[in-house]
Design a protein around this motif. Sequence first.
Motif, short mmCIF file in Angstrom:
data_model
loop_
_atom_site.label_atom_id
_atom_site.label_comp_id
_atom_site.label_asym_id
_atom_site.label_seq_id
_atom_site.Cartn_x
_atom_site.Cartn_y
_atom_site.Cartn_z
N MET A 1 4.99 -13.55 -7.81
CA MET A 1 4.01 -13.40 -6.74
C MET A 1 3.56 -14.78 -6.29
SD MET A 1 0.28 -11.56 -6.88
CE MET A 1 0.43 -10.22 -5.74
N LEU A 2 3.37 -14.92 -5.00
CA LEU A 2 2.76 -16.13 -4.45
C LEU A 2 1.25 -16.00 -4.62
CD1 LEU A 2 4.84 -16.56 -1.22
CD2 LEU A 2 4.63 -18.21 -3.05
N LEU A 3 0.69 -16.85 -5.44
CA LEU A 3 -0.74 -16.76 -5.73
C LEU A 3 -1.60 -17.41 -4.66
CD1 LEU A 3 -0.67 -17.53 -9.55
CD2 LEU A 3 -0.86 -15.31 -8.43
N ALA A 4 -1.12 -18.53 -4.11
CA ALA A 4 -1.96 -19.24 -3.15
C ALA A 4 -1.13 -20.10 -2.21
CB ALA A 4 -2.96 -20.13 -3.88
N PHE A 19 -5.29 -16.69 -0.77
CA PHE A 19 -5.13 -16.34 -2.18
C PHE A 19 -4.66 -14.89 -2.28
CE2 PHE A 19 -8.19 -19.84 -2.70
CZ PHE A 19 -7.58 -20.54 -3.72
N HIS A 20 -3.78 -14.63 -3.23
CA HIS A 20 -3.27 -13.28 -3.46
C HIS A 20 -3.29 -13.02 -4.96
CE1 HIS A 20 -1.88 -13.38 0.68
NE2 HIS A 20 -1.30 -14.53 0.41
N GLY A 21 -4.04 -12.03 -5.39
CA GLY A 21 -4.08 -11.69 -6.80
C GLY A 21 -4.84 -12.68 -7.65
N VAL A 22 -5.64 -13.53 -7.06
CA VAL A 22 -6.45 -14.49 -7.80
C VAL A 22 -7.90 -14.02 -7.74
CG1 VAL A 22 -7.20 -16.89 -7.96
CG2 VAL A 22 -4.87 -16.36 -7.23
#
Length: 147
Positions: A1-4, A19-22
Amino acid sequence: MLLAVLIANSVGNILVERFHGVPAEERLHWRSFLVKLGADNLKGAKNEELYVASHKSVYIVYTVLGDVAVYVVGKDEYDELALAEVIFVITSAIKDACGKAPTERLFLDKYGKICLCLDEIVWTGILENTEKDRIKRLIRLKPPNEF
Protein backbone atom coordinates in the motif's frame (compact mmCIF):
# COMPACT_ATOMS: atom_id res chain seq x y z
CA MET A 1 0.00 0.00 0.00
CA LEU A 2 1.11 3.54 -0.68
CA LEU A 3 1.00 5.14 2.74
CA ALA A 4 1.81 8.72 1.84
CA VAL A 5 2.61 11.18 -0.90
CA LEU A 6 3.97 14.49 0.34
CA ILE A 7 5.23 17.50 -1.56
CA ALA A 8 7.12 20.17 0.37
CA ASN A 9 8.84 23.43 -0.51
CA SER A 10 12.56 24.05 -0.03
CA VAL A 11 12.19 25.21 3.58
CA GLY A 12 10.09 22.20 4.62
CA ASN A 13 6.54 23.51 4.48
CA ILE A 14 4.10 20.88 3.26
CA LEU A 15 2.35 21.97 0.05
CA VAL A 16 0.37 18.77 -0.65
CA GLU A 17 -0.09 15.62 1.39
CA ARG A 18 -2.05 12.45 0.82
CA PHE A 19 -2.11 9.79 3.55
CA HIS A 20 -3.70 6.36 3.11
CA GLY A 21 -4.10 3.95 5.99
CA VAL A 22 -2.07 6.11 8.37
CA PRO A 23 -3.80 6.95 11.67
CA ALA A 24 -4.23 10.67 12.32
CA GLU A 25 -2.01 10.55 15.41
CA GLU A 26 0.92 9.21 13.33
CA ARG A 27 0.69 11.77 10.53
CA LEU A 28 2.54 14.50 12.41
CA HIS A 29 5.40 12.07 13.01
CA TRP A 30 5.59 11.22 9.31
CA ARG A 31 5.43 14.87 8.24
CA SER A 32 8.29 15.90 10.51
CA PHE A 33 10.34 12.78 9.73
CA LEU A 34 10.09 13.24 5.97
CA VAL A 35 10.84 16.96 6.06
CA LYS A 36 13.88 16.33 8.29
CA LEU A 37 15.01 13.53 5.98
CA GLY A 38 14.80 15.87 3.02
CA ALA A 39 16.53 18.72 4.83
CA ASP A 40 19.43 16.41 5.70
CA ASN A 41 19.85 14.81 2.28
CA LEU A 42 18.44 16.97 -0.50
CA LYS A 43 20.74 19.99 -0.25
CA GLY A 44 22.52 20.29 -3.56
CA ALA A 45 20.57 17.39 -5.07
CA LYS A 46 19.96 17.30 -8.81
CA ASN A 47 16.44 17.41 -10.23
CA GLU A 48 14.77 14.00 -10.21
CA GLU A 49 17.75 12.24 -8.61
CA LEU A 50 16.12 9.53 -6.48
CA TYR A 51 16.97 8.90 -2.85
CA VAL A 52 15.86 5.81 -0.92
CA ALA A 53 15.38 5.22 2.80
CA SER A 54 13.52 2.82 5.04
CA HIS A 55 11.88 3.48 8.40
CA LYS A 56 9.65 1.28 10.56
CA SER A 57 9.46 -1.47 7.89
CA VAL A 58 8.32 0.94 5.16
CA TYR A 59 10.17 2.26 2.14
CA ILE A 60 10.65 5.90 1.26
CA VAL A 61 11.69 7.28 -2.11
CA TYR A 62 12.16 11.02 -2.47
CA THR A 63 13.53 13.55 -4.90
CA VAL A 64 13.78 17.24 -5.72
CA LEU A 65 11.91 18.77 -8.63
CA GLY A 66 12.64 22.46 -9.10
CA ASP A 67 11.87 24.15 -5.78
CA VAL A 68 9.78 21.31 -4.36
CA ALA A 69 10.63 17.95 -2.80
CA VAL A 70 8.45 14.91 -3.47
CA TYR A 71 8.23 12.03 -0.97
CA VAL A 72 6.49 8.70 -1.51
CA VAL A 73 6.10 6.17 1.30
CA GLY A 74 5.00 2.58 0.75
CA LYS A 75 5.01 -0.85 2.33
CA ASP A 76 4.46 -4.48 1.33
CA GLU A 77 4.32 -4.70 -2.48
CA TYR A 78 5.35 -1.04 -2.84
CA ASP A 79 9.08 -1.50 -2.38
CA GLU A 80 11.84 0.79 -3.66
CA LEU A 81 11.37 -0.20 -7.30
CA ALA A 82 7.61 0.27 -7.27
CA LEU A 83 7.97 3.59 -5.47
CA ALA A 84 10.51 4.73 -8.05
CA GLU A 85 7.86 4.17 -10.74
CA VAL A 86 5.26 6.04 -8.67
CA ILE A 87 7.52 9.02 -8.09
CA PHE A 88 8.46 9.10 -11.79
CA VAL A 89 4.78 9.34 -12.76
CA ILE A 90 4.15 12.03 -10.12
CA THR A 91 7.13 14.17 -11.16
CA SER A 92 6.27 13.92 -14.84
CA ALA A 93 2.65 14.90 -14.07
CA ILE A 94 3.88 17.92 -12.10
CA LYS A 95 6.22 18.94 -14.93
CA ASP A 96 3.37 18.58 -17.43
CA ALA A 97 1.01 20.65 -15.28
CA CYS A 98 3.60 23.38 -14.75
CA GLY A 99 5.28 23.19 -18.16
CA LYS A 100 8.73 22.76 -16.55
CA ALA A 101 10.35 21.96 -13.23
CA PRO A 102 8.29 24.15 -10.87
CA THR A 103 9.21 27.05 -8.69
CA GLU A 104 7.13 27.22 -5.54
CA ARG A 105 5.03 30.02 -7.01
CA LEU A 106 4.36 28.11 -10.24
CA PHE A 107 3.50 25.00 -8.22
CA LEU A 108 0.95 26.94 -6.17
CA ASP A 109 -0.49 28.53 -9.32
CA LYS A 110 -1.11 25.04 -10.74
CA TYR A 111 -2.14 23.55 -7.38
CA GLY A 112 -5.63 22.43 -8.44
CA LYS A 113 -4.41 20.67 -11.56
CA ILE A 114 -1.59 18.98 -9.63
CA CYS A 115 -4.05 17.73 -6.99
CA LEU A 116 -6.29 16.28 -9.72
CA CYS A 117 -3.26 14.52 -11.21
CA LEU A 118 -2.29 13.08 -7.81
CA ASP A 119 -5.82 11.79 -7.30
CA GLU A 120 -5.73 10.04 -10.67
CA ILE A 121 -2.29 8.54 -10.05
CA VAL A 122 -2.86 7.26 -6.49
CA TRP A 123 -6.31 6.29 -5.25
CA THR A 124 -6.85 4.99 -1.70
CA GLY A 125 -3.24 3.84 -1.44
CA ILE A 126 -3.07 2.00 -4.75
CA LEU A 127 -1.29 3.08 -7.91
CA GLU A 128 -4.09 3.62 -10.43
CA ASN A 129 -2.75 5.30 -13.56
CA THR A 130 0.75 5.58 -14.95
CA GLU A 131 0.03 6.61 -18.53
CA LYS A 132 0.54 10.31 -19.14
CA ASP A 133 -2.15 10.59 -21.83
CA ARG A 134 -4.76 8.81 -19.72
CA ILE A 135 -4.05 11.06 -16.74
CA LYS A 136 -4.42 14.15 -18.96
CA ARG A 137 -7.76 12.84 -20.23
CA LEU A 138 -9.02 12.04 -16.75
CA ILE A 139 -8.19 15.42 -15.24
CA ARG A 140 -10.22 17.13 -17.96
CA LEU A 141 -13.21 15.37 -16.38
CA LYS A 142 -14.30 13.80 -19.65
CA PRO A 143 -15.20 10.11 -19.80
CA PRO A 144 -12.51 7.84 -21.26
CA ASN A 145 -13.11 6.69 -24.85
CA GLU A 146 -12.05 3.10 -24.30
CA PHE A 147 -15.26 1.92 -22.60
